[in-house]
Design an enzyme around this catalytic site. Structure first.
Site, PDB file in Angstrom:
ATOM      1  N   THR A   1     -75.474 -70.431  15.133  1.00 59.59           N
ATOM      2  CA  THR A   1     -74.268 -69.608  14.963  1.00 59.59           C
ATOM      3  C   THR A   1     -74.177 -69.283  13.480  1.00 59.59           C
ATOM      4  O   THR A   1     -74.695 -70.027  12.653  1.00 59.59           O
ATOM      5  CB  THR A   1     -73.044 -70.443  15.419  1.00 59.59           C
ATOM      6  OG1 THR A   1     -73.054 -70.476  16.829  1.00 59.59           O
ATOM      7  CG2 THR A   1     -71.714 -69.883  14.925  1.00 59.59           C
TER       8      THR A   1
ATOM      9  N   ARG B   1     -66.962 -68.085  29.446  1.00 57.10           N
ATOM     10  CA  ARG B   1     -66.633 -69.212  28.555  1.00 57.10           C
ATOM     11  C   ARG B   1     -66.424 -68.697  27.122  1.00 57.10           C
ATOM     12  O   ARG B   1     -67.203 -67.893  26.621  1.00 57.10           O
ATOM     13  CB  ARG B   1     -67.766 -70.243  28.593  1.00 57.10           C
ATOM     14  CG  ARG B   1     -67.593 -71.428  27.629  1.00 57.10           C
ATOM     15  CD  ARG B   1     -68.305 -71.201  26.310  1.00 57.10           C
ATOM     16  NE  ARG B   1     -68.281 -72.396  25.462  1.00 57.10           N
ATOM     17  CZ  ARG B   1     -68.656 -72.420  24.191  1.00 57.10           C
ATOM     18  NH1 ARG B   1     -69.096 -71.325  23.608  1.00 57.10           N
ATOM     19  NH2 ARG B   1     -68.598 -73.524  23.491  1.00 57.10           N
ATOM     20  N   VAL B   2     -65.385 -69.171  26.478  1.00 59.74           N
ATOM     21  CA  VAL B   2     -65.133 -68.799  25.091  1.00 59.74           C
ATOM     22  C   VAL B   2     -65.135 -70.076  24.254  1.00 59.74           C
ATOM     23  O   VAL B   2     -64.519 -71.073  24.629  1.00 59.74           O
ATOM     24  CB  VAL B   2     -63.773 -68.067  24.963  1.00 59.74           C
ATOM     25  CG1 VAL B   2     -63.441 -67.815  23.502  1.00 59.74           C
ATOM     26  CG2 VAL B   2     -63.814 -66.739  25.733  1.00 59.74           C
ATOM     27  N   GLY B   3     -65.839 -70.027  23.127  1.00 56.19           N
ATOM     28  CA  GLY B   3     -65.905 -71.202  22.256  1.00 56.19           C
ATOM     29  C   GLY B   3     -64.900 -71.136  21.127  1.00 56.19           C
ATOM     30  O   GLY B   3     -63.908 -70.401  21.179  1.00 56.19           O
ATOM     31  N   ASP B   4     -65.170 -71.891  20.075  1.00 54.54           N
ATOM     32  CA  ASP B   4     -64.245 -71.964  18.935  1.00 54.54           C
ATOM     33  C   ASP B   4     -64.387 -70.790  17.970  1.00 54.54           C
ATOM     34  O   ASP B   4     -63.444 -70.472  17.240  1.00 54.54           O
ATOM     35  CB  ASP B   4     -64.491 -73.265  18.155  1.00 54.54           C
ATOM     36  CG  ASP B   4     -65.919 -73.333  17.615  1.00 54.54           C
ATOM     37  OD1 ASP B   4     -66.866 -72.957  18.353  1.00 54.54           O
ATOM     38  OD2 ASP B   4     -66.100 -73.750  16.458  1.00 54.54           O
TER      39      ASP B   4
ATOM     40  N   THR C   1     -69.236 -74.616  12.963  1.00 54.06           N
ATOM     41  CA  THR C   1     -70.333 -74.439  13.918  1.00 54.06           C
ATOM     42  C   THR C   1     -70.553 -75.763  14.637  1.00 54.06           C
ATOM     43  O   THR C   1     -70.476 -76.819  14.023  1.00 54.06           O
ATOM     44  CB  THR C   1     -71.634 -73.988  13.232  1.00 54.06           C
ATOM     45  OG1 THR C   1     -72.710 -74.105  14.188  1.00 54.06           O
ATOM     46  CG2 THR C   1     -71.984 -74.816  12.004  1.00 54.06           C
ATOM     47  N   GLY C   2     -70.832 -75.683  15.925  1.00 51.18           N
ATOM     48  CA  GLY C   2     -71.064 -76.917  16.668  1.00 51.18           C
ATOM     49  C   GLY C   2     -70.570 -76.769  18.094  1.00 51.18           C
ATOM     50  O   GLY C   2     -70.470 -75.649  18.606  1.00 51.18           O
TER      51      GLY C   2
ATOM     52  N   GLY D   1     -68.232 -76.073  20.468  1.00 46.60           N
ATOM     53  CA  GLY D   1     -66.963 -75.370  20.326  1.00 46.60           C
ATOM     54  C   GLY D   1     -65.797 -76.056  21.013  1.00 46.60           C
ATOM     55  O   GLY D   1     -64.673 -76.045  20.504  1.00 46.60           O
TER      56      GLY D   1
HETATM   57  N1  ASP Z   1     -69.469 -73.191  18.071  1.00 46.24           N
HETATM   58  C1  ASP Z   1     -70.233 -72.292  18.885  1.00 46.24           C
HETATM   59  C2  ASP Z   1     -69.637 -72.283  20.269  1.00 46.24           C
HETATM   60  O1  ASP Z   1     -69.280 -73.322  20.762  1.00 46.24           O
HETATM   61  C3  ASP Z   1     -71.677 -72.648  18.980  1.00 46.24           C
HETATM   62  C4  ASP Z   1     -72.357 -73.004  17.679  1.00 46.24           C
HETATM   63  O2  ASP Z   1     -71.730 -73.154  16.640  1.00 46.24           O
HETATM   64  O3  ASP Z   1     -73.587 -73.128  17.690  1.00 46.24           O
HETATM   65  O4  ASP Z   1     -69.591 -71.248  20.861  1.00 46.24           O
END
Ligand code: ASP
Length: 324
Positions: free
Chosen positions: A193, A221-224, A244-245, A247
């Site tokens: 990301t 699906r929606v992440g952070d 990043t990580g 979410g």
């Molecule tokens: N944080 C992002 C998500 O969960 C993924 C990522 O940072 O790699 O959509």
């Protein structure tokens, strides 16, 4: 010199001094700027080939140069963040724009958000499927609409209406991500990301994040990353953050805003706030954050084995890193 002339000169001196003081805020940052960026936290292997490693490092360095040049020439942190992320979105090595991961249905749904610390204005898009550069549409949401977050079909349609570059969903497809997807039907660890945070010479902080999300995510699906407070936050009073990580964890723990709140309400330094959240609030392995504060300090903290990252500032720092 007669008395009147003397007093006129004194008055003129004070008028000039006061005018100078009033115009001073425009240069209040004393020419100081900082830019940090990430290309995702994850498990990039230490035994990767030199050519792959160098491809990432060169890309980070090119992205950093784009932002550094904008800031060095007195440009705004918002422009720096958008242009750096545009470059990373167009670069197939990263999981944002071209190179985004595949959903469980074999498609691409992209998320992005941007925030300006001067007035807390924000814009975000979630689940877009045809927008070439989601971060630019997020910025237009911020600047051209009364709203903050557009999702799915409405977000794609807004992009068409505002005339941003659109592409077929297959544009985002890369062989590498397709291969990753074919190999595994489990949600992959996060990675690649992209995000950027900058403080410009005017003292304004901006932050942005863009992603394809997590591999094999369920459709919808929606992440952070498109959620202000979770994946992105900026406030000139405190700091700017891009995360990043995993979410789902960053949403539950309101990570980006929590860092700012620790500074605002508990008087933490940027370093203390970032370390508290990454090491004590989130579980080990959750991911990473990059952050810049109003004084030009920066942090890049992660609990995964690696995080693609880079920093440049007006003191001459210019570096790119992958592992701890
Ligand atoms: N944080 C992002 C998500 O969960 C993924 C990522 O940072 O790699 O959509």
């Amino acid at each position: 010199m007669n008395k009147n002339k003397f007093f006129s000169i004194i008055i003129l001196f004070f008028v000039c001094f006061i005018t100078f003081q009033i115009t001073l805020p425009a240069q209040q940052n004393e020419g100081k700027y900082v830019i940090v960026l990430h290309g995702g936290a994850g498990g990039f292997p230490k035994d990767a080939t030199d050519s792959l490693k160098n491809a990432y490092l060169n890309s980070l360095s090119e992205a950093l140069s784009i932002g550094k040049n904008i800031l060095e020439n007195g440009g705004s942190s918002l422009d720096a963040v958008e242009k750096v992320i545009n470059y990373l979105e167009d670069n197939p090595l990263f999981n944002a724009g071209k190179g985004g991961v595949f959903t469980s249905e074999g498609k691409h749904e992209l998320d992005a958000s941007i925030m300006f610390g001067k007035d807390l204005s924000t814009g975000a898009v979630a689940g877009v499927t045809i927008i070439k550069n989601p971060i630019s549409l997020a910025r237009l949401v911020m600047e051209k609409t009364d709203h903050v977050l557009f999702a799915g079909k409405g977000a794609d349609e807004l992009g068409l209406k505002l005339g941003v570059p659109v592409v077929h969903n297959s544009y985002f497809h890369t062989e590498d991500q397709y291969y990753n997807w074919l190999r595994s039907n489990l949600p992959k660890q996060p990675g690649e990301t992209v995000g950027c945070v900058a403080l410009d010479k005017q003292g304004n902080i901006a932050a942005g994040t863009s992603t394809g999300g997590r591999q094999n995510k369920m459709p919808g699906r929606v992440g952070d990353s498109p959620l202000i407070n979770a994946g992105t936050y900026a406030d000139n009073k405190t700091c700017g953050v891009s995360a990043t990580g995993i979410g789902e964890l960053f949403i539950r723990y309101t990570v980006a805003y929590r860092i700012s709140a620790l500074m605002e309400f508990k008087g933490y330094s940027l370093k203390q706030a970032c370390e508290e959240v990454m090491y004590k609030v989130l579980p080990e392995g959750a991911g990473g954050i990059i952050a810049v504060d109003k004084d030009g300090n920066y942090e890049m903290v992660f609990t995964t084995p690696a995080m693609f990252r880079a920093v440049a500032n007006s003191n001459g720092i210019f570096k790119t890193e992958i592992w701890k």
